[in-house]
Motif scaffolding. Structure first.
Motif, PDB file in Angstrom:
ATOM      1  N   THR A  28       5.181   7.249   6.702  1.00 23.45           N
ATOM      2  CA  THR A  28       4.127   6.585   5.930  1.00 23.45           C
ATOM      3  C   THR A  28       2.969   7.537   5.658  1.00 23.45           C
ATOM      4  N   TRP A  57       8.288   0.757   0.915  1.00 24.07           N
ATOM      5  CA  TRP A  57       7.522   1.385  -0.156  1.00 24.07           C
ATOM      6  C   TRP A  57       8.224   1.199  -1.503  1.00 24.07           C
ATOM      7  N   LEU A  61       5.484  -2.073  -1.981  1.00 28.41           N
ATOM      8  CA  LEU A  61       4.372  -2.089  -1.035  1.00 28.41           C
ATOM      9  C   LEU A  61       3.708  -0.710  -1.077  1.00 28.41           C
ATOM     10  N   LYS A  64      -0.838   2.501   1.350  1.00 32.79           N
ATOM     11  CA  LYS A  64      -1.963   2.005   2.150  1.00 32.79           C
ATOM     12  C   LYS A  64      -1.646   0.642   2.750  1.00 32.79           C
ATOM     13  N   GLU A  65      -0.966  -0.212   1.976  1.00 34.34           N
ATOM     14  CA  GLU A  65      -0.574  -1.530   2.493  1.00 34.34           C
ATOM     15  C   GLU A  65       0.455  -1.380   3.606  1.00 34.34           C
ATOM     16  N   LEU A  66       1.402  -0.454   3.410  1.00 34.86           N
ATOM     17  CA  LEU A  66       2.412  -0.195   4.435  1.00 34.86           C
ATOM     18  C   LEU A  66       1.743   0.313   5.711  1.00 34.86           C
ATOM     19  N   GLN A  68      -1.262  -0.309   6.738  1.00 34.47           N
ATOM     20  CA  GLN A  68      -1.952  -1.425   7.375  1.00 34.47           C
ATOM     21  C   GLN A  68      -0.985  -2.294   8.166  1.00 34.47           C
ATOM     22  N   GLU A  69       0.199  -2.541   7.582  1.00 31.80           N
ATOM     23  CA  GLU A  69       1.202  -3.346   8.280  1.00 31.80           C
ATOM     24  C   GLU A  69       1.647  -2.661   9.575  1.00 31.80           C
ATOM     25  N   LEU A 101       8.069  -9.273   4.609  1.00 31.27           N
ATOM     26  CA  LEU A 101       7.587  -8.143   3.818  1.00 31.27           C
ATOM     27  C   LEU A 101       8.436  -7.881   2.581  1.00 31.27           C
ATOM     28  N   ARG A 105       7.758 -11.725  -0.578  1.00 37.08           N
ATOM     29  CA  ARG A 105       7.010 -11.106  -1.680  1.00 37.08           C
ATOM     30  C   ARG A 105       7.808 -11.145  -2.976  1.00 37.08           C
TER      31      ARG A 105
END
Length: 248
Positions: A28, A57, A61, A64-66, A68-69, A101, A105
């Motif tokens: 990531t 990804w 996603l 940055k979102e990945l 955060q998760e 995830l 979505r």
């Protein structure tokens, strides 16, 4: 001579993310560096930890979102021991997390991913690696991450699937000689991987460039606090690497 950034920007490229236990934190970090540099692969190949980071990804996603998760990940999100039927963990919590995830979505299949993606698994009965690029996304990612003895094998029809790193740590079975490839390779460091046949780093090639980040901290289910350290170190190293000159 051109920089790694310039070489990647010249033409479409595939990003290959290797196996590496909890190496999805480092993967990531690399994705963050690529996004920040404006570099987007046209296809992603992922093995085990690489399938988790790369598949999420590719499903849309953002890095940055990945991140955060992953930084919010706790052992309770995937730790569900049960009777030892081929693995310590049942994998049910992991499946629910992946579904939240992907399916939740609206990206439940490979075909729905904005970026083409292939997950590498190991077929226990056929004793060979296989690339999955069609059908349901979350189960394929989970199968690719199914570390033997830690998770129970995943069933897919008549196939019994486990971690793709068992036989193809680098995802070579999903790559072609014609495509330009950036490979983020995580050398083996876990006790489990030392029980498997050695898989040396692939040779450099004209259409392949390899990123190997030294001295990454070891992340495990009992050392998740090292995940943010690995992610940050990978991001910083990859950012510098992109600006560096690519050897001929």
């Amino acid at each position: 001579m051109s920089s790694h950034h310039e070489w990647l920007a010249e033409a479409p490229f595939t990003l290959a993310l290797s196996a590496g236990f909890f190496g999805f934190f480092a993967h990531t970090g690399v994705l963050l560096a690529l996004e920040e540099a404006g570099l987007r692969p046209t296809r992603v190949v992922g093995v085990s930890a690489g399938a988790l980071a790369g598949g999420l990804w590719a499903s849309g996603l953002a890095a940055k979102e990945l991140a955060q998760e992953l930084l919010a990940l706790r052992r309770a999100d995937f730790w569900d021991p049960g009777l030892p039927l081929g693995g310590l963990l049942r994998g049910e919590r992991f499946a629910r997390k992946l579904a939240s995830l992907t399916d939740d979505r609206g990206v439940g299949s490979f075909e729905a991913c904005p970026t083409r993606f292939a997950a590498v698994v190991h077929d226990l009965l056929r004793r060979r690696p296989e690339s999955i690029a069609r059908g349901r996304l979350a189960p394929a990612i989970q199968a690719s991450c199914t570390v033997p003895l830690m998770f129970r094998p995943r069933l897919d029809g008549l196939r019994v699937l486990v971690d793709g790193g068992v036989s193809d740590r680098w995802g070579l079975c999903a790559l072609t000689s014609a495509e330009r490839v950036l490979m983020h390779a995580l050398p083996s460091s876990s006790a489990h991987s030392r029980l498997l046949p050695a898989q040396p780093l692939p040779a450099q090639a004209a259409k392949r460039t390899m990123l190997v980040i030294p001295e990454l901290p070891r992340v495990t289910p009992f050392a998740l606090e090292m995940g943010p350290v690995a992610l940050g170190r990978a991001y910083e190293y990859a950012s510098r690497w992109l600006a560096a000159q690519r050897p001929r």
